[in-house]
Motif scaffolding. Structure first.
Motif, PDB file in Angstrom:
ATOM      1  N   ILE A 131       0.879  -1.139  -0.038  1.00  0.00           N
ATOM      2  CA  ILE A 131      -0.060  -0.182  -0.071  1.00  0.00           C
ATOM      3  C   ILE A 131       0.938   1.271  -0.038  1.00  0.00           C
ATOM      4  N   ALA A 132       1.888   1.070   0.905  1.00  0.00           N
ATOM      5  CA  ALA A 132       2.762   2.203   0.610  1.00  0.00           C
ATOM      6  C   ALA A 132       3.403   2.526  -0.810  1.00  0.00           C
ATOM      7  N   ALA A 133       3.924   1.568  -1.339  1.00  0.00           N
ATOM      8  CA  ALA A 133       4.493   1.726  -2.803  1.00  0.00           C
ATOM      9  C   ALA A 133       3.321   1.995  -3.671  1.00  0.00           C
ATOM     10  N   LEU A 134       2.149   1.659  -3.480  1.00  0.00           N
ATOM     11  CA  LEU A 134       1.082   1.999  -4.534  1.00  0.00           C
ATOM     12  C   LEU A 134       0.855   3.695  -4.236  1.00  0.00           C
ATOM     13  N   SER A 135       0.942   4.246  -2.930  1.00  0.00           N
ATOM     14  CA  SER A 135       0.634   5.475  -2.577  1.00  0.00           C
ATOM     15  C   SER A 135       1.726   6.437  -3.132  1.00  0.00           C
ATOM     16  N   TYR A 136       3.039   5.992  -2.927  1.00  0.00           N
ATOM     17  CA  TYR A 136       4.356   6.503  -3.217  1.00  0.00           C
ATOM     18  C   TYR A 136       4.299   7.066  -4.658  1.00  0.00           C
ATOM     19  N   PHE A 137       3.909   5.956  -5.939  1.00  0.00           N
ATOM     20  CA  PHE A 137       4.019   6.116  -6.959  1.00  0.00           C
ATOM     21  C   PHE A 137       2.747   6.665  -7.627  1.00  0.00           C
ATOM     22  N   ALA A 138       1.643   6.523  -6.793  1.00  0.00           N
ATOM     23  CA  ALA A 138       0.286   7.096  -7.599  1.00  0.00           C
ATOM     24  C   ALA A 138       0.291   8.310  -7.075  1.00  0.00           C
ATOM     25  N   PHE A 139       0.812   8.977  -6.026  1.00  0.00           N
ATOM     26  CA  PHE A 139       0.542  10.254  -5.601  1.00  0.00           C
ATOM     27  C   PHE A 139       1.752  11.170  -5.495  1.00  0.00           C
ATOM     28  N   GLY A 140       2.959  10.482  -5.648  1.00  0.00           N
ATOM     29  CA  GLY A 140       4.205  11.270  -5.558  1.00  0.00           C
ATOM     30  C   GLY A 140       4.589  11.863  -4.357  1.00  0.00           C
ATOM     31  N   ILE A 141       3.931  11.047  -3.026  1.00  0.00           N
ATOM     32  CA  ILE A 141       4.175  11.647  -1.931  1.00  0.00           C
ATOM     33  C   ILE A 141       5.578  11.101  -1.223  1.00  0.00           C
ATOM     34  N   ALA A 142       5.997  11.832  -0.190  1.00  0.00           N
ATOM     35  CA  ALA A 142       7.369  11.295   0.366  1.00  0.00           C
ATOM     36  C   ALA A 142       7.176  10.009   1.020  1.00  0.00           C
ATOM     37  N   ARG A 143       8.417   9.326   1.023  1.00  0.00           N
ATOM     38  CA  ARG A 143       8.631   7.832   1.675  1.00  0.00           C
ATOM     39  C   ARG A 143       7.923   7.901   2.769  1.00  0.00           C
ATOM     40  N   GLU A 144       8.132   8.820   3.982  1.00  0.00           N
ATOM     41  CA  GLU A 144       7.789   8.746   5.245  1.00  0.00           C
ATOM     42  C   GLU A 144       6.325   8.817   5.344  1.00  0.00           C
ATOM     43  N   THR A 145       5.737   9.555   4.390  1.00  0.00           N
ATOM     44  CA  THR A 145       4.186   9.852   4.470  1.00  0.00           C
ATOM     45  C   THR A 145       3.510   8.338   3.959  1.00  0.00           C
ATOM     46  N   ALA A 146       4.199   8.055   2.643  1.00  0.00           N
ATOM     47  CA  ALA A 146       3.916   6.672   2.280  1.00  0.00           C
ATOM     48  C   ALA A 146       3.707   5.528   2.976  1.00  0.00           C
ATOM     49  N   LEU A 147       4.791   5.477   4.144  1.00  0.00           N
ATOM     50  CA  LEU A 147       4.934   4.421   4.952  1.00  0.00           C
ATOM     51  C   LEU A 147       3.783   4.779   5.928  1.00  0.00           C
ATOM     52  N   VAL A 148       3.514   5.770   6.275  1.00  0.00           N
ATOM     53  CA  VAL A 148       2.593   6.024   7.444  1.00  0.00           C
ATOM     54  C   VAL A 148       1.006   5.517   6.908  1.00  0.00           C
ATOM     55  N   ILE A 149       0.729   5.915   5.775  1.00  0.00           N
ATOM     56  CA  ILE A 149      -0.316   5.327   4.945  1.00  0.00           C
ATOM     57  C   ILE A 149      -0.293   3.952   4.781  1.00  0.00           C
ATOM     58  N   GLY A 150       0.824   3.314   4.377  1.00  0.00           N
ATOM     59  CA  GLY A 150       0.636   1.898   4.103  1.00  0.00           C
ATOM     60  C   GLY A 150       0.377   1.116   5.682  1.00  0.00           C
ATOM     61  N   PHE A 151       0.951   1.146   6.621  1.00  0.00           N
ATOM     62  CA  PHE A 151       1.003   0.630   7.695  1.00  0.00           C
ATOM     63  C   PHE A 151      -0.149   1.071   8.453  1.00  0.00           C
ATOM     64  N   GLY A 152      -0.770   2.351   8.190  1.00  0.00           N
ATOM     65  CA  GLY A 152      -2.094   2.761   8.816  1.00  0.00           C
ATOM     66  C   GLY A 152      -3.150   1.887   8.313  1.00  0.00           C
ATOM     67  N   LEU A 153      -3.146   1.801   6.811  1.00  0.00           N
ATOM     68  CA  LEU A 153      -4.434   1.045   6.415  1.00  0.00           C
ATOM     69  C   LEU A 153      -4.202  -0.530   6.278  1.00  0.00           C
ATOM     70  N   ALA A 154      -2.789  -1.108   6.583  1.00  0.00           N
ATOM     71  CA  ALA A 154      -2.610  -2.316   6.754  1.00  0.00           C
ATOM     72  C   ALA A 154      -3.423  -3.265   7.679  1.00  0.00           C
ATOM     73  N   LEU A 155      -3.784  -2.303   8.935  1.00  0.00           N
ATOM     74  CA  LEU A 155      -4.260  -2.703   9.925  1.00  0.00           C
ATOM     75  C   LEU A 155      -5.596  -2.979   9.840  1.00  0.00           C
ATOM     76  N   SER A 156      -6.295  -4.006  10.186  1.00  0.00           N
ATOM     77  CA  SER A 156      -7.877  -4.167   9.923  1.00  0.00           C
ATOM     78  C   SER A 156      -8.659  -4.062  11.155  1.00  0.00           C
ATOM     79  N   SER A 157      -9.900  -4.003  11.111  1.00  0.00           N
ATOM     80  CA  SER A 157     -10.537  -3.583  12.324  1.00  0.00           C
ATOM     81  C   SER A 157     -10.860  -4.742  13.132  1.00  0.00           C
ATOM     82  N   THR A 158     -10.372  -4.738  14.569  1.00  0.00           N
ATOM     83  CA  THR A 158     -10.327  -5.726  15.461  1.00  0.00           C
ATOM     84  C   THR A 158     -11.844  -5.781  16.022  1.00  0.00           C
ATOM     85  N   ALA A 159     -12.430  -4.540  15.945  1.00  0.00           N
ATOM     86  CA  ALA A 159     -13.961  -4.613  16.621  1.00  0.00           C
ATOM     87  C   ALA A 159     -14.822  -5.124  15.513  1.00  0.00           C
TER      88      ALA A 159
END
Length: 558
Positions: free
Chosen positions: A96-124
């Motif tokens: 997800i971080a790689a897709l965000s990085y190449f699709a939107f041209g954002i910084a690597r740090e931002t892409a990692l935050v997005i990637g791992f933030g969205l990688a987590l599913s809803s425990t609830a």
């Protein structure tokens, strides 16, 4: 006062409505926050202040996650948790971080935050759906739970990683390894220090028999460990998590969990409402295509990754599909990570609103995704998947003994003698300590509280035996059991026949006065000494025990 009333009213209405719709309480809190926040009716304007208070809900949530992590359970599921779960978070996050990085041209740090933030599913969502369908012990239930468990564990190092990423690109290459080493080092040192201090303190507090002090002690443990971690530059959530792990094997675990749960619920609800308050509709509508595309891409990527990885773990395709579709959404911890990332300047302006919308949209699709996954799994079902589902062990059905005094100990001893699983609960710390010393499974807690009964598995118990001396406490246990678990048989020890009639009216299966069997035993020895034959004595006792001791009741009336 207006803000407090608005928060409570909006949360109650929204959570009830969304729960009825099957969308869960998290979306209800988000909707309530958006409704009363600055972009809604403006009843609450200081969203940042609410968020700071609500962050303590995340602290309590991590504490409760830690307290549920038993080393034995992790060891049994180690391959699924650390293998499959670890790969899911890593592969999904990086993809997800790689897709965000190449699709939107954002910084690597931002892409990692997005990637791992969205990688987590809803425990609830995940745990609730598994529980509602009674699938927690099925093969796909255990696989899904293992992935969710690792995701919960991964939150702690991720919360440490974000501040390190904010240092800048120069430190990025070593930040992840440093985060891991730092978390492990602090964890071990505090673990060693806390292991020898917590239980003695809890013993002393429990012996005081002051429930208010015990609640205060539970809060002190959570917030104290959180404060220590903050002092050394780590997250408060990690400190709370460590405190929970230290208490995971304690006999006081159930009572502490029950005492902390209300604070977690209120504060975590406030946190999600504060996230909803930051929702800006104009930003979302301006990026509507990005939100829809992002949610659909997220669901597709996560479902695909989980299915492929589950197949690599030799899971039948039908079961892998059910797991992938169940966990395809983003989770509540995404709000936590994105909130922290936004405060650290890792997310560009207005991006958080878009990410929140992506998470919410993916959550809304969960019930539909589960239905589609079940239909697809049914079509793909094979004899192998059927065999794996059938071979799951049946959960243990214990006998729960409320009260571990003289009567409770005798009953627990009899059950142990014939290898019947037994769990005893008592509020007397001395009795709990003595029982555990003798090898009994005795826990400290108030058996009349639904949280305590739920934590010991009252819903699947063979029966509950109430032996408490305190009349009100015994009545509380019976009322709670009949309200929450009406089908579980209840056997109650009482003082006399009027009490027995009262508990029978409350729903007890059997209510036995404590003097009845003692009188019969003494009568038996008297008859034997008087020369009455064994057969005649046996016939008399059967006669007296008929109809729930009806003849003995007649003697009592005389």
């Amino acid at each position: 006062m207006v803000e407090i009333v608005s928060l409570l009213a909006a949360s109650v209405v929204a959570v009830l409505l969304f729960s009825r719709l099957g969308l869960g309480s998290v979306l209800g809190y988000l909707a309530a926050g958006a409704f009363i926040g600055p972009a809604g009716f403006g009843l609450v304007n200081d969203a940042d202040y609410m968020r700071h208070i609500g962050e303590f809900g995340v602290v309590f949530l991590l504490f409760l996650i830690g307290i549920e992590i038993k080393p034995q359970r992790l060891w049994v599921l180690r391959k699924l948790v650390f293998g499959l779960g670890g790969l899911q978070v890593t592969v999904s996050g990086l993809l997800i971080a790689a897709l965000s990085y190449f699709a939107f041209g954002i910084a690597r740090e931002t892409a990692l935050v997005i990637g791992f933030g969205l990688a987590l599913s809803s425990t609830a969502f995940g745990v609730q759906i598994l529980a509602d369908q009674h699938q927690t012990t099925s093969h796909w239930g255990r696989t899904s739970f293992s992935i969710l468990l690792f995701q919960d564990l991964a939150v702690v190092p991720l919360l440490i990683l974000l501040p390190l990423l904010s240092f800048g690109e120069m430190r990025f290459s070593v930040s992840m390894g440093f985060a891991l080493l730092q978390s492990v080092g602090i964890f071990i040192s505090v673990l060693i220090a806390g292991r020898y201090a917590i239980n003695p303190m809890l013993h002393a507090i429990a012996h005081s028999k002051n429930s208010d002090v015990f609640v205060a002690t539970a809060l002190l443990l959570v917030l104290g460990f959180a404060w220590i971690m903050e002092l050394v530059g780590l997250s408060m959530a990690m400190g709370a998590f460590i405190a929970g792990v230290l208490l995971s094997e304690s006999e006081y675990k159930q009572q502490i969990e029950a005492d902390v749960m209300p604070f977690r619920g209120l504060l975590l609800g406030l946190f999600f409402m504060s996230v909803g308050m930051s929702f800006v509709p104009e930003t979302v509508f301006d990026n509507l295509e990005v939100v829809i595309f992002g949610a659909l891409a997220l669901i597709a990527v996560k479902a695909f990754v989980i299915i492929i990885l589950a197949k690599l773990w030799k899971t039948p395709l039908a079961i892998a599909v059910k797991c992938g579709f169940l966990l395809s959404q983003a989770g509540e911890f995404g709000f936590v990570l994105f909130t922290l990332g936004d405060s650290l300047g890792l997310l560009p302006e207005d991006m958080m609103e878009t990410l929140i919308a992506v998470i919410v949209l993916s959550m809304v699709t969960t019930p539909l995704m589960v239905k589609v996954g079940e239909l697809l799994a049914e079509w793909l079902k094979s004899p192998a998947s059927d065999a794996m589902e059938v071979s799951e062990p049946v959960p243990e059905r214990p006998v729960i003994v409320a009260g571990f005094g003289r009567v409770g100990e005798v009953i627990a001893g009899m059950l142990r003698k014939v290898d019947v699983s037994t769990i005893a609960i008592d509020m007397d710390a001395k009795k709990v300590a003595e029982g555990r010393r003798l090898g009994y499974n005795v826990l400290f807690g108030d058996a009349s509280r639904p949280e305590i009964l739920k934590s010991v598995g009252a819903g699947r118990a063979r029966l509950v035996v109430v032996t408490l001396d305190n009349y009100k406490a015994a009545e509380g246990v019976v009322r709670t059991m009949k309200r929450h678990y009406p089908d579980v048989p209840l056997h109650v020890r009482v003082r006399d026949w009027p009490d027995a009639d009262h508990f029978t009216e409350l729903g007890a299966s059997h209510a036995i006065p404590e003097t009845v069997e003692a009188s019969l035993r003494l009568g038996a020895s008297a008859l034997e000494a008087a020369g009455v034959g064994e057969e005649e004595r046996r016939t008399l006792f059967e006669y007296l025990r008929e109809g729930d001791y009806e003849k003995l009741r007649d003697y009592h009336k005389l």
